[in-house]
Write an enzyme that holds these catalytic residues in place. Structure first.
Site, mmCIF file in Angstrom:
data_model
loop_
_atom_site.group_PDB
_atom_site.id
_atom_site.type_symbol
_atom_site.label_atom_id
_atom_site.label_comp_id
_atom_site.label_asym_id
_atom_site.label_seq_id
_atom_site.Cartn_x
_atom_site.Cartn_y
_atom_site.Cartn_z
ATOM 1 C CG HIS A 165 37.973 33.134 36.942
ATOM 2 N ND1 HIS A 165 39.033 33.731 35.879
ATOM 3 C CD2 HIS A 165 37.389 34.212 37.402
ATOM 4 C CE1 HIS A 165 39.171 35.059 36.174
ATOM 5 N NE2 HIS A 165 38.242 35.341 36.984
ATOM 6 C CG ASN B 189 41.732 38.466 36.255
ATOM 7 O OD1 ASN B 189 41.664 37.395 36.392
ATOM 8 N ND2 ASN B 189 41.009 39.236 36.558
HETATM 9 FE FE1 HDE Z 1 37.672 35.878 41.557
HETATM 10 N N1 HDE Z 1 36.414 34.447 42.160
HETATM 11 N N2 HDE Z 1 36.552 37.088 42.674
HETATM 12 N N3 HDE Z 1 38.779 37.682 41.087
HETATM 13 N N4 HDE Z 1 38.934 35.032 40.561
HETATM 14 C C1 HDE Z 1 36.877 33.228 41.646
HETATM 15 O O1 HDE Z 1 36.721 31.182 43.161
HETATM 16 C C2 HDE Z 1 35.657 36.780 43.862
HETATM 17 C C3 HDE Z 1 38.770 38.864 41.459
HETATM 18 C C4 HDE Z 1 39.962 35.122 39.997
HETATM 19 O O2 HDE Z 1 41.571 29.155 38.198
HETATM 20 C C5 HDE Z 1 35.820 32.216 42.302
HETATM 21 O O3 HDE Z 1 37.521 29.254 43.350
HETATM 22 C C6 HDE Z 1 35.212 37.926 44.279
HETATM 23 C C7 HDE Z 1 39.638 39.864 41.013
HETATM 24 C C8 HDE Z 1 40.635 34.070 39.216
HETATM 25 O O4 HDE Z 1 40.428 28.347 39.761
HETATM 26 C C9 HDE Z 1 35.036 32.906 43.445
HETATM 27 C C10 HDE Z 1 35.971 39.093 43.798
HETATM 28 C C11 HDE Z 1 40.521 38.899 40.407
HETATM 29 C C12 HDE Z 1 39.725 33.127 39.330
HETATM 30 C C13 HDE Z 1 35.706 34.436 43.160
HETATM 31 C C14 HDE Z 1 36.863 38.640 42.814
HETATM 32 C C15 HDE Z 1 40.006 37.632 40.315
HETATM 33 C C16 HDE Z 1 38.862 33.469 40.444
HETATM 34 C C17 HDE Z 1 35.028 31.422 41.656
HETATM 35 C C18 HDE Z 1 35.723 40.589 44.159
HETATM 36 C C19 HDE Z 1 41.973 39.136 39.541
HETATM 37 C C20 HDE Z 1 39.944 31.546 39.101
HETATM 38 C C21 HDE Z 1 35.565 29.873 41.874
HETATM 39 C C22 HDE Z 1 36.030 40.865 45.502
HETATM 40 C C23 HDE Z 1 42.948 39.849 40.410
HETATM 41 C C24 HDE Z 1 40.851 30.731 39.869
HETATM 42 C C25 HDE Z 1 36.707 30.153 42.699
HETATM 43 C C26 HDE Z 1 40.865 29.253 39.230
HETATM 44 C C27 HDE Z 1 37.829 32.890 41.074
HETATM 45 C C28 HDE Z 1 35.306 35.578 43.757
HETATM 46 C C29 HDE Z 1 37.400 39.511 41.868
HETATM 47 C C30 HDE Z 1 40.771 36.480 39.478
HETATM 48 C C31 HDE Z 1 33.652 32.998 43.149
HETATM 49 C C32 HDE Z 1 33.982 37.915 45.507
HETATM 50 C C33 HDE Z 1 39.994 41.133 41.344
HETATM 51 C C34 HDE Z 1 41.942 33.979 38.319
HETATM 52 O O5 HDE Z 1 35.393 32.819 44.780
#
Ligand code: HDE
Length: 706
Positions: free
Chosen positions: A93, A166
């Site tokens: 993202h 999302n």
């Molecule tokens: Fe994320 N995700 N994610 N994700 N995600 C990040 O956090 C992570 C997941 C989502 O505009 C990171 O600040 C793991 C699902 C959005 O700043 C990180 C897992 C969904 C955004 C991270 C998931 C998301 C992130 C990268 C599985 C939809 C952007 C930078 C366990 C429901 C937020 C940060 C923004 C961002 C980890 C799965 C949505 C790396 C470990 C499911 C919208 O922490």
């Protein structure tokens, strides 16, 4: 012996240092034309530590042509700061666009939760909402086929609540353990460093072929949802089940939905590809322009509420993030709205530094046991420690709560607060005003009874069905949307060089829908259907959910859309004014396009300035196009590739075309056979009616879909 060049004489004085302070904004000669001086409207430029700066053009030198001096603390500070301007981009993202706004509750959920943000009707809660692509880097483009992040930070009176979702209601994987693998597979391949920002490559599809739990979301990813027309026309989903907890400590499960007021709208694939060249910032610019124009994007906030007992009757496990709850099963209840009405003042300070975390919830909201959510509760706080450089990132203005906050956390990198007093621990008896926990107001976790069962690295049996909802989603789509999905899979797999990966994916598709598998196999030129892998459980035919379609549910409106109007010298000024008025009355904006940005001279002698130059403003950036041209201008433009492409692409992208008689020569050169979507713009009603939707009937006549 060589003469030392470092000896300074008064003559070596830096030339730009003025002997007297010049008048404000006076540009001085002798090589310092760019030097601008402070005056009534301009504060004096200083170093970070407040030392006033006399010259911001020239570094300190030993002689006019001699070496620079280490002593130049102004240069060193400026360059050092610049050298450290970047922070690590988000691992996923990374490319995002955000805006400020507010959330307003329209219906209280007091029966279900104590959270004030969900019970105080009419209260406006400030929000900061960031949309993002997932796979590409921060500098990648806005319109690849990709899932979009939809993250909302609500600055509630009881602390920040982040709904980090999302634009797709399900996820690729069931367990946090697989997230790094999924992300590694979809991002650029590590040896070659490409492709950027796209899933159409071997490693992603290899992962898919070996992890059938991805298939439901793959269906969504291959649908038109991942090529949105605008950030303003995307749905948002909280994805996981959360809990609401009321005053009696009773819990109700909840799924969160954001529904765009303008309806869901997508591009067509060829358009999305061409947009990557036309405007890398297409979505960012669109959001900026809408907000600047006062057309504030708005979403309804809706919830699906269901009990533990109801959940037990679903033909899937709601704790499995690869599953959605059809709204035919649990209806959506609209309880509020979000309006985005203010562009950030500074991209880095706000959009880049904002830190979302799904663990940020106010009292009255709690988590479910979804194992993907559980992993996320850890990940987001952890990632900020390296991305934002330490534990004090919550003090950055965009991250700080807007309600009072007090605790005993102290020190650390970039501590901005200056806590007073002797007591930095609890309990203490030395000071009367130190913060204490509150049983009455504090966050209380839902007292969930633990299931019977043994500890272990176990995937629940109820998570074993990977195909039924993928099938439900695909079969719920309209015929055209099914063709888009099939064509997208063919497109992506055609970029996969490894034959066994293509075959394995087609093998799985037979479980989703045998006809789909056949269409994809045909589209890939396969001689025989690859073997079907065993399924852990037999897929079921779930009731279809027409609510999951886009095309049928698009709103027939011109509101929020943008029409490109092509003019040239000699264009009839009156016709332009009439058409413009009608389009604007219908809620859309009009952008004038002309061969030159300076505009065109109308038939009444007036000059109409252009918003875009024809060669640099292709029709891909508009929802519909129209042209008012003299016959002579039309003939001239029929020999101009940019003009011919303008109409050819608009036609190919299923847009309405308002073509005056003078334009016919260009239509002919573009090989366009006019259909119901090509009308004379003189009839503004007919043009507006055609422009309210895409000309879907046109598509099968134009391109071969799988
Ligand atoms: Fe994320 N995700 N994610 N994700 N995600 C990040 O956090 C992570 C997941 C989502 O505009 C990171 O600040 C793991 C699902 C959005 O700043 C990180 C897992 C969904 C955004 C991270 C998931 C998301 C992130 C990268 C599985 C939809 C952007 C930078 C366990 C429901 C937020 C940060 C923004 C961002 C980890 C799965 C949505 C790396 C470990 C499911 C919208 O922490």
């Amino acid at each position: 012996m060589a003469k030392s060049p470092a000896v300074r004489t008064p003559a070596d004085k830096p030339r730009s240092t003025p002997s007297t302070t010049p008048a404000p904004d006076t540009l001085r000669g002798n090589g310092d034309e760019l030097q601008q001086q402070a005056g009534a409207d301009h504060p004096v430029m200083t170093t970070q530590l407040g030392i006033p700066i006399a010259d911001n053009q020239n570094s300190l030198r030993s002689t006019p042509r001699g070496p620079s001096l280490l002593e130049d603390f102004i240069l060193r500070e400026k360059i050092t700061h610049f050298d450290h301007e970047r922070i690590p981009e988000r691992i996923v993202h990374a490319r995002g666009t955000a805006a400020h706004g507010y959330f307003e509750l329209t219906e209280s959920l007091a029966d279900y939760t104590t959270a004030r943000v969900l019970t105080e009707v009419g209260v406006q809660t400030p929000v900061f909402t960031r949309f993002s692509t997932v796979a590409g880097g921060a500098g990648s483009v806005d319109t690849p086929r990709d899932v979009r992040g939809f993250a909302v930070k609500l600055y509630t009176q009881e602390g920040n609540w982040d709904i980090v979702g999302n634009n797709i209601p399900v996820f690729f994987i069931q367990d946090a353990m697989k997230f790094p693998d999924l992300v590694h597979a979809v991002k650029m391949e590590p040896d070659r460093g490409y492709p950027q920002a796209g899933s159409a490559h071997d490693t992603f599809w290899d992962f898919v072929s070996l992890m059938p739990e991805t298939l439901h979301m793959v269906m969504w990813a291959m649908s038109d949802r991942t090529i949105p027309r605008s950030l303003r026309t995307m749905e948002g989903f909280g994805v996981h089940s959360f809990r609401l907890v009321n005053a009696e400590g009773k819990s109700t499960f909840v799924k969160f939905h954001w529904r765009p007021k303008l309806g869901i709208q997508s591009t067509v694939w060829d358009e999305a590809v061409k947009l990557q060249a036309a405007d890398n910032d297409y979505h960012r610019r669109d959001l900026f322009e809408a907000i600047e124009a006062g057309n504030y994007p708005e979403w309804d906030f809706a919830v699906q509420l269901f009990t533990e007992e109801e959940a037990a009757s679903f033909p899937f496990d709601h704790l499995d993030a690869t599953k959605l709850i059809p709204e035919e099963l649990v209806p959506l209840r609209t309880i509020g709205r979000m309006v985005l009405n203010r562009w950030p003042d500074n991209f880095f300070a706000e959009t880049e530094q904002v830190a979302y975390c799904p663990a940020n919830v106010p009292p009255g909201v709690d988590f479910s046991n979804d194992p993907l959510l559980q992993g996320r509760l850890f990940s987001y706080l952890d990632t900020q420690l390296s991305r934002l450089g330490g534990p004090n990132f919550a003090q950055i203005p965009v991250n700080a709560p807007k309600c009072p906050f007090h605790n005993m956390q102290r020190d650390g990198h970039m501590q901005m607060n200056v806590p007073k007093g002797r007591v930095n621990y609890e309990p203490s008896s030395l000071q009367g005003d130190t913060p204490r926990a509150s049983q009455a107001q504090g966050f209380r976790h839902f007292a969930e009874a633990a299931d019977a069962g043994a500890k272990g690295r176990i995937r629940a049996e109820s998570f074993a069905d990977h195909y039924s909802q993928a099938r439900m989603f695909f079969r719920s789509q309209s015929e055209l949307e099914q063709s888009h999905i099939a064509s997208a899979i063919v497109f992506e797999l055609s970029k996969v060089a490894t034959v066994h990966v293509r075959e394995a994916v087609v093998g799985h598709l037979q479980h989703v829908d045998p006809a789909l598998a056949q269409r994809v196999a045909d589209g890939l030129g396969m001689d025989a259907m690859p073997p079907k892998p065993p399924a852990a459980v037999k897929p079921q035919d779930l009731p279809l959910s027409p609510a999951l379609r886009i095309i049928d549910r698009m709103q027939p409106t011109l509101e929020g859309r943008c029409v490109g109007l092509l003019v040239h010298d000699g264009t009839n000024a009156k016709s332009v004014a009439t058409l413009r008025k009608a389009i604007e009355k219908a809620g859309a904006t009009v952008k004038i396009v002309a061969p030159k940005v300076g505009g065109a001279v109308m038939d009444d002698g007036s000059r109409l300035p252009a918003d875009g130059q024809l060669a640099g403003t292709p029709s891909t950036v508009f929802d519909a196009v129209a042209s008012i041209l003299s016959t002579e201008a039309g003939q001239k433009l029929a020999r101009e590739a940019a003009a011919v492409d303008w109409f050819r692409d608009a036609f190919g992208h299923l847009k309405a075309i308002g073509a005056c008689p003078g334009t016919q020569a260009i239509l002919q050169a573009a090989g366009i056979e006019p259909d119901a979507g090509v009308v004379d713009p003189k009839d503004s009603k007919a043009f507006i009616a055609a422009a309210q939707t895409r000309q879907w009937d046109r598509e099968p006549k134009l391109r071969t879909l799988a």
